[in-house]
Motif scaffolding. Structure first.
Motif, PDB file in Angstrom:
ATOM      1  N   LEU A 173       0.833  -1.205   0.000  1.00  0.00           N
ATOM      2  CA  LEU A 173       0.000   0.000   0.000  1.00  0.00           C
ATOM      3  C   LEU A 173       0.866   1.252   0.000  1.00  0.00           C
ATOM      4  O   LEU A 173       0.602   2.199  -0.769  1.00  0.00           O
ATOM      5  CB  LEU A 173      -0.940  -0.007   1.208  1.00  0.00           C
ATOM      6  CG  LEU A 173      -1.892   1.164   1.357  1.00  0.00           C
ATOM      7  CD1 LEU A 173      -2.845   1.224   0.176  1.00  0.00           C
ATOM      8  CD2 LEU A 173      -2.671   1.043   2.643  1.00  0.00           C
ATOM      9  N   GLN A 174       1.906   1.280   0.826  1.00  0.00           N
ATOM     10  CA  GLN A 174       2.780   2.464   0.884  1.00  0.00           C
ATOM     11  C   GLN A 174       3.528   2.665  -0.431  1.00  0.00           C
ATOM     12  O   GLN A 174       3.713   3.792  -0.875  1.00  0.00           O
ATOM     13  CB  GLN A 174       3.774   2.327   2.033  1.00  0.00           C
ATOM     14  CG  GLN A 174       3.147   2.508   3.402  1.00  0.00           C
ATOM     15  CD  GLN A 174       4.105   2.202   4.532  1.00  0.00           C
ATOM     16  OE1 GLN A 174       5.194   1.708   4.345  1.00  0.00           O
ATOM     17  NE2 GLN A 174       3.663   2.507   5.758  1.00  0.00           N
ATOM     18  N   ARG A 175       3.962   1.577  -1.053  1.00  0.00           N
ATOM     19  CA  ARG A 175       4.754   1.696  -2.282  1.00  0.00           C
ATOM     20  C   ARG A 175       3.910   1.962  -3.524  1.00  0.00           C
ATOM     21  O   ARG A 175       4.323   2.690  -4.411  1.00  0.00           O
ATOM     22  CB  ARG A 175       5.587   0.442  -2.493  1.00  0.00           C
ATOM     23  CG  ARG A 175       6.706   0.329  -1.473  1.00  0.00           C
ATOM     24  CD  ARG A 175       7.592  -0.844  -1.760  1.00  0.00           C
ATOM     25  NE  ARG A 175       8.617  -0.939  -0.739  1.00  0.00           N
ATOM     26  CZ  ARG A 175       9.419  -1.957  -0.605  1.00  0.00           C
ATOM     27  NH1 ARG A 175       9.334  -2.988  -1.441  1.00  0.00           N
ATOM     28  NH2 ARG A 175      10.319  -1.975   0.348  1.00  0.00           N
ATOM     29  N   SER A 176       2.723   1.341  -3.601  1.00  0.00           N
ATOM     30  CA  SER A 176       1.937   1.452  -4.837  1.00  0.00           C
ATOM     31  C   SER A 176       0.690   2.315  -4.701  1.00  0.00           C
ATOM     32  O   SER A 176       0.088   2.685  -5.694  1.00  0.00           O
ATOM     33  CB  SER A 176       1.520   0.049  -5.300  1.00  0.00           C
ATOM     34  OG  SER A 176       0.546  -0.486  -4.422  1.00  0.00           O
ATOM     35  N   GLY A 177       0.268   2.556  -3.476  1.00  0.00           N
ATOM     36  CA  GLY A 177      -0.938   3.352  -3.274  1.00  0.00           C
ATOM     37  C   GLY A 177      -2.223   2.557  -3.309  1.00  0.00           C
ATOM     38  O   GLY A 177      -3.306   3.105  -3.174  1.00  0.00           O
ATOM     39  N   CYS A 178      -2.124   1.227  -3.506  1.00  0.00           N
ATOM     40  CA  CYS A 178      -3.323   0.393  -3.456  1.00  0.00           C
ATOM     41  C   CYS A 178      -2.985  -0.964  -2.829  1.00  0.00           C
ATOM     42  O   CYS A 178      -1.829  -1.388  -2.818  1.00  0.00           O
ATOM     43  CB  CYS A 178      -3.953   0.217  -4.831  1.00  0.00           C
ATOM     44  SG  CYS A 178      -2.856  -0.533  -6.043  1.00  0.00           S
ATOM     45  N   LEU A 179      -4.010  -1.612  -2.323  1.00  0.00           N
ATOM     46  CA  LEU A 179      -3.821  -2.898  -1.679  1.00  0.00           C
ATOM     47  C   LEU A 179      -3.576  -3.996  -2.718  1.00  0.00           C
ATOM     48  O   LEU A 179      -4.100  -3.927  -3.835  1.00  0.00           O
ATOM     49  CB  LEU A 179      -5.048  -3.275  -0.839  1.00  0.00           C
ATOM     50  CG  LEU A 179      -5.213  -2.513   0.466  1.00  0.00           C
ATOM     51  CD1 LEU A 179      -6.570  -2.816   1.097  1.00  0.00           C
ATOM     52  CD2 LEU A 179      -4.101  -2.859   1.442  1.00  0.00           C
ATOM     53  N   PRO A 180      -2.799  -5.006  -2.356  1.00  0.00           N
ATOM     54  CA  PRO A 180      -2.574  -6.110  -3.297  1.00  0.00           C
ATOM     55  C   PRO A 180      -3.846  -6.914  -3.519  1.00  0.00           C
ATOM     56  O   PRO A 180      -4.720  -6.962  -2.661  1.00  0.00           O
ATOM     57  CB  PRO A 180      -1.503  -6.946  -2.613  1.00  0.00           C
ATOM     58  CG  PRO A 180      -1.606  -6.612  -1.166  1.00  0.00           C
ATOM     59  CD  PRO A 180      -2.110  -5.211  -1.082  1.00  0.00           C
ATOM     60  N   ARG A 181      -3.957  -7.547  -4.707  1.00  0.00           N
ATOM     61  CA  ARG A 181      -5.099  -8.395  -5.018  1.00  0.00           C
ATOM     62  C   ARG A 181      -4.647  -9.832  -5.120  1.00  0.00           C
ATOM     63  O   ARG A 181      -3.583 -10.151  -5.521  1.00  0.00           O
ATOM     64  CB  ARG A 181      -5.739  -7.981  -6.329  1.00  0.00           C
ATOM     65  CG  ARG A 181      -6.518  -6.715  -6.167  1.00  0.00           C
ATOM     66  CD  ARG A 181      -7.215  -6.326  -7.446  1.00  0.00           C
ATOM     67  NE  ARG A 181      -6.629  -5.036  -7.820  1.00  0.00           N
ATOM     68  CZ  ARG A 181      -6.432  -4.642  -9.040  1.00  0.00           C
ATOM     69  NH1 ARG A 181      -6.707  -5.422 -10.052  1.00  0.00           N
ATOM     70  NH2 ARG A 181      -5.948  -3.470  -9.289  1.00  0.00           N
TER      71      ARG A 181
END
Length: 181
Positions: A173-181
């Motif tokens: 989340l911190q690196r990409s701005g979204c939660l992993p799927r």
């Protein structure tokens, strides 16, 4: 049962605090089962309410200052665990509070180890409230800093190490701005 002056002096030595009004100390140690008719005035219940808020405020400020990269959710989880009965009762047991608690166990429906932990937590919170009223906010802050805040980093390590999935989600989340799927 803390009733003698020497018992109260022993507890004050453990707490590293000398009360101006020992009645507040006695009240902080008194379960409502000992005074059902006058519980609001003579038991620890309202002091516990105050102490709980004071402890929470100091713990939240400590977390905010010492874990600035933590999210609100992480801070909330950490605070919830630090002020939990499990953690606060352990601190209360370290202080040896149970031996000073005034409780009428005969009037309680059940009394067991969980009850003992609950009493230690309640009395610790009530003591913080009593210290705040008797000694002022700085002395209460110092007490919380001496006895409760040292466990925050240990609790943080336990929470951090016990939830690898959550840790991974936070990194992504911190690196990409979204939660992993």
């Amino acid at each position: 049962m803390a009733e003698s002056t020497s018992d109260l002096a022993e507890l004050e030595a453990r707490l590293q605090i000398t009360f101006h009004d020992r009645r507040l100390l006695e009240r902080a140690l008194t379960h409502h089962s000992c005074c059902p008719e006058t519980a609001i005035r003579d038991s620890y219940d309202t002091l516990e309410f105050l102490g709980d808020a004071i402890i929470s405020a100091h713990v939240v400020e400590y977390i905010y200052r010492n874990f600035p990269e933590a999210s609100e959710g992480e801070m909330t989880s950490l605070k919830s665990e630090v002020v939990s009965r499990r953690v606060l009762s352990r601190i209360g047991r370290q202080l040896g509070l149970f031996e000073f608690v005034r409780v009428d166990t005969a009037s309680l429906r059940t009394f067991n180890e969980r009850s003992r932990d609950s009493l230690c937590t309640d009395v610790l919170e009530a003591l913080v409230g009593a210290i705040h009223i008797d000694q002022g906010p700085e002395v209460a802050r110092d007490f919380v800093a001496r006895w409760i805040l040292p466990v925050v980093k240990d609790v943080h390590k336990q929470l951090f190490n016990s939830n690898p999935k959550g840790r991974l989600q936070n990194i992504v989340l911190q690196r990409s701005g979204c939660l992993p799927r």
